[in-house]
Design a protein around this motif. Structure first.
Motif, mmCIF file in Angstrom:
data_model
loop_
_atom_site.group_PDB
_atom_site.id
_atom_site.type_symbol
_atom_site.label_atom_id
_atom_site.label_comp_id
_atom_site.label_asym_id
_atom_site.label_seq_id
_atom_site.Cartn_x
_atom_site.Cartn_y
_atom_site.Cartn_z
ATOM 1 N N ALA A 132 59.169 1.145 -55.997
ATOM 2 C CA ALA A 132 58.629 2.321 -55.300
ATOM 3 C C ALA A 132 57.214 2.617 -55.780
ATOM 4 N N PHE A 133 56.958 2.498 -57.072
ATOM 5 C CA PHE A 133 55.615 2.734 -57.624
ATOM 6 C C PHE A 133 54.616 1.732 -57.056
ATOM 7 N N VAL A 134 55.031 0.463 -56.970
ATOM 8 C CA VAL A 134 54.144 -0.564 -56.416
ATOM 9 C C VAL A 134 53.859 -0.281 -54.946
ATOM 10 N N VAL A 135 54.891 0.117 -54.190
ATOM 11 C CA VAL A 135 54.699 0.410 -52.764
ATOM 12 C C VAL A 135 53.750 1.595 -52.594
ATOM 13 N N VAL A 136 53.978 2.646 -53.379
ATOM 14 C CA VAL A 136 53.104 3.824 -53.286
ATOM 15 C C VAL A 136 51.688 3.465 -53.707
ATOM 16 N N SER A 137 51.549 2.595 -54.694
ATOM 17 C CA SER A 137 50.213 2.184 -55.141
ATOM 18 C C SER A 137 49.511 1.334 -54.092
ATOM 19 N N LEU A 138 50.252 0.509 -53.396
ATOM 20 C CA LEU A 138 49.652 -0.378 -52.399
ATOM 21 C C LEU A 138 49.429 0.291 -51.049
ATOM 22 N N PRO A 163 47.721 3.116 -50.114
ATOM 23 C CA PRO A 163 46.314 3.417 -49.782
ATOM 24 C C PRO A 163 45.501 2.151 -49.512
ATOM 25 N N LEU A 164 45.786 1.084 -50.255
ATOM 26 C CA LEU A 164 45.060 -0.167 -50.005
ATOM 27 C C LEU A 164 45.395 -0.709 -48.621
ATOM 28 N N LEU A 165 46.638 -0.576 -48.219
ATOM 29 C CA LEU A 165 47.047 -1.034 -46.892
ATOM 30 C C LEU A 165 46.350 -0.228 -45.799
ATOM 31 N N ILE A 166 46.284 1.086 -46.007
ATOM 32 C CA ILE A 166 45.607 1.943 -45.019
ATOM 33 C C ILE A 166 44.129 1.563 -44.924
ATOM 34 N N CYS A 167 43.488 1.346 -46.075
ATOM 35 C CA CYS A 167 42.068 0.931 -46.074
ATOM 36 C C CYS A 167 41.906 -0.404 -45.376
ATOM 37 N N TRP A 168 42.789 -1.321 -45.647
ATOM 38 C CA TRP A 168 42.685 -2.635 -45.015
ATOM 39 C C TRP A 168 42.838 -2.520 -43.497
ATOM 40 N N LEU A 169 43.801 -1.684 -43.055
ATOM 41 C CA LEU A 169 43.985 -1.492 -41.609
ATOM 42 C C LEU A 169 42.749 -0.862 -40.975
#
Length: 189
Positions: free
Chosen positions: A117-123, A125-131
């Motif tokens: 869950a921590f990794v998903v929450v950490s990733l 914002p990066l996913l949103i930026c990438w999109l």
């Protein structure tokens, strides 16, 4: 033993009968008869006693056989109960092991879920930026940008760059004159 006693008694009677007188013979005969009756009575009693002993022995053997049968039955029941208790003990031990394994496994699973869950929450914002970076935005025409900036400068309430010296005007954007390209609103008509 009975035959020996009978022979001895008859022999005594004959010997006494040969050596004694007739009165004495009758008396000896009477004594011999009494002796024979006593012997017959004793033999009868012995026979009854032996029958009672035999009967008692049979009853004792039967009672012993019944007791042994009951003991065998009780031993079988005890063995069945022991087997059942052993089976229940084995089930209890299996359940105890399962609970112990679960106690060891549950914290590991909880820690793994927390880390995932921590990794998903950490990733996220990066996913949103990438999109957002993957979206193709067409550059605005310089005339459109210039027009937007000019409208904001002349408006009573600028949206892009509010002026620090100007006082807010209570007019709305809809009250301002529009460019020839935009159609007039219903209030202007």
């Amino acid at each position: 033993m009975e035959k020996q006693t009978l022979l001895i008694t008859l022999t005594l009677i004959l010997l006494i009968g040969v050596s004694c007188s007739p009165d004495e013979n009758s008396r000896v005969a009477e004594l011999a008869t009494q002796q024979l009756e006593r012997q017959a009575d004793q033999n009868r009693r012995m026979s009854e006693l032996q029958q009672e002993v035999a009967s008692g022995s049979r009853e004792l053997v039967e009672a012993d056989a019944n007791a042994r049968q009951e003991m065998v039955t009780l031993q079988r029941e005890m063995q069945t109960e022991r087997n059942e208790i052993g089976h229940q003990r084995d089930q209890l031990e299996a359940e105890r092991r399962e609970i112990a394994d679960r106690r060891n496994r549950d914290p590991i699973i909880a820690a793994a879920i927390t880390r995932v869950a921590f990794v998903v929450v950490s990733l996220l914002p990066l996913l949103i930026c990438w999109l957002l970076l993957q979206q193709k935005v067409e550059p605005a025409d310089k005339y459109e940008i210039t027009e937007l900036l000019l409208e904001d400068l002349v408006s009573a309430e600028p949206r892009l760059m509010p002026s620090a010296t100007s006082k807010p005007d209570k007019r709305r954007l809809t009250d301002l004159p529009h460019s020839p390209d935009t159609p007039p609103t219903e209030e202007e008509n």
